[in-house]
Design a protein around this motif. Structure first.
Motif, PDB file in Angstrom:
ATOM      1  N   GLY A  69       0.845  -1.187   0.000  1.00  0.00           N
ATOM      2  CA  GLY A  69       0.000   0.000   0.000  1.00  0.00           C
ATOM      3  C   GLY A  69       0.881   1.238   0.000  1.00  0.00           C
ATOM      4  N   MET A  70       0.374   2.299  -0.602  1.00  0.00           N
ATOM      5  CA  MET A  70       1.111   3.558  -0.662  1.00  0.00           C
ATOM      6  C   MET A  70       0.152   4.698  -0.376  1.00  0.00           C
ATOM      7  SD  MET A  70       3.082   5.326  -3.890  1.00  0.00           S
ATOM      8  CE  MET A  70       1.568   5.578  -4.791  1.00  0.00           C
ATOM      9  N   ASP A  71       0.582   5.622   0.450  1.00  0.00           N
ATOM     10  CA  ASP A  71      -0.194   6.817   0.746  1.00  0.00           C
ATOM     11  C   ASP A  71       0.665   8.002   0.336  1.00  0.00           C
ATOM     12  OD1 ASP A  71      -1.556   8.983   1.909  1.00  0.00           O
ATOM     13  OD2 ASP A  71      -2.250   7.758   3.572  1.00  0.00           O
ATOM     14  N   ASN A  72       0.111   8.858  -0.490  1.00  0.00           N
ATOM     15  CA  ASN A  72       0.848  10.008  -1.015  1.00  0.00           C
ATOM     16  C   ASN A  72       0.436  11.258  -0.240  1.00  0.00           C
ATOM     17  OD1 ASN A  72       2.228  11.849  -2.523  1.00  0.00           O
ATOM     18  ND2 ASN A  72       1.176  11.438  -4.437  1.00  0.00           N
ATOM     19  N   SER A  73       1.048  11.489   0.901  1.00  0.00           N
ATOM     20  CA  SER A  73       0.792  12.673   1.737  1.00  0.00           C
ATOM     21  C   SER A  73      -0.671  12.830   2.104  1.00  0.00           C
ATOM     22  CB  SER A  73       1.308  13.933   1.038  1.00  0.00           C
ATOM     23  OG  SER A  73       2.668  13.819   0.761  1.00  0.00           O
ATOM     24  N   GLY A  74      -1.369  11.727   2.285  1.00  0.00           N
ATOM     25  CA  GLY A  74      -2.766  11.790   2.673  1.00  0.00           C
ATOM     26  C   GLY A  74      -3.705  12.137   1.538  1.00  0.00           C
ATOM     27  N   LEU A  75      -3.175  12.354   0.342  1.00  0.00           N
ATOM     28  CA  LEU A  75      -4.006  12.763  -0.788  1.00  0.00           C
ATOM     29  C   LEU A  75      -4.513  11.572  -1.595  1.00  0.00           C
ATOM     30  CD1 LEU A  75      -1.734  15.665  -2.084  1.00  0.00           C
ATOM     31  CD2 LEU A  75      -3.744  15.845  -0.614  1.00  0.00           C
ATOM     32  N   ASP A  76      -3.703  10.549  -1.692  1.00  0.00           N
ATOM     33  CA  ASP A  76      -3.988   9.455  -2.604  1.00  0.00           C
ATOM     34  C   ASP A  76      -3.548   8.141  -1.985  1.00  0.00           C
ATOM     35  OD1 ASP A  76      -5.095   8.996  -5.045  1.00  0.00           O
ATOM     36  OD2 ASP A  76      -3.301   9.466  -6.198  1.00  0.00           O
ATOM     37  N   ARG A  77      -4.452   7.201  -1.840  1.00  0.00           N
ATOM     38  CA  ARG A  77      -4.064   5.869  -1.379  1.00  0.00           C
ATOM     39  C   ARG A  77      -4.158   4.934  -2.565  1.00  0.00           C
ATOM     40  NH1 ARG A  77      -5.597   4.840   4.764  1.00  0.00           N
ATOM     41  NH2 ARG A  77      -4.913   6.866   5.482  1.00  0.00           N
ATOM     42  N   ALA A  78      -3.114   4.136  -2.728  1.00  0.00           N
ATOM     43  CA  ALA A  78      -3.058   3.261  -3.894  1.00  0.00           C
ATOM     44  C   ALA A  78      -2.182   2.058  -3.575  1.00  0.00           C
ATOM     45  CB  ALA A  78      -2.477   4.029  -5.077  1.00  0.00           C
TER      46      ALA A  78
END
Length: 107
Positions: A26-35
């Motif tokens: 899982g990856m979270d991009n600064s709370g903007l995008d989870r993918a």
């Protein structure tokens, strides 16, 4: 649009050896995008990931590896849905070994 080819770094240029892996995380991009993304090589210092959306150089991401707390990383380069990331805190040898075991079990 500019295109660039990336060549693997010479063995002596890396601070830490890298191991090829195939880990879906899982990856979270600064709370903007989870993918989801795929880690394709790993060291205690950082990793290279394949993503489904472009990441910006200089951005911060959180990687959620199975069995470990979230790992904060800075994107050092990104091109064509591949990104090189540097961990803010080195992985412990124990964590690295855990991820290598997960990779071996998945193959």
């Amino acid at each position: 649009m500019l295109a660039a080819e990336f060549e693997p770094a010479e063995p002596g240029r890396r601070r830490f050896p890298r191991a090829p892996v195939s880990l879906h995380v899982g990856m979270d991009n600064s709370g903007l995008d989870r993918a989801l993304c795929k880690v394709i090589d790993l060291s205690v210092h950082g990793c290279r990931i394949q993503t489904y959306s472009e990441l910006e150089r200089g951005s911060t991401i959180w990687l959620m590896f199975a069995g470990l707390p979230p790992c904060v990383a800075d994107v050092r380069w990104s091109a064509n849905f591949i990104a090189g990331c540097e961990f803010r805190k080195l992985l412990s040898q124990r964590s690295f070994d855990h991820l290598m075991k997960l990779d071996a079990m998945a193959r």
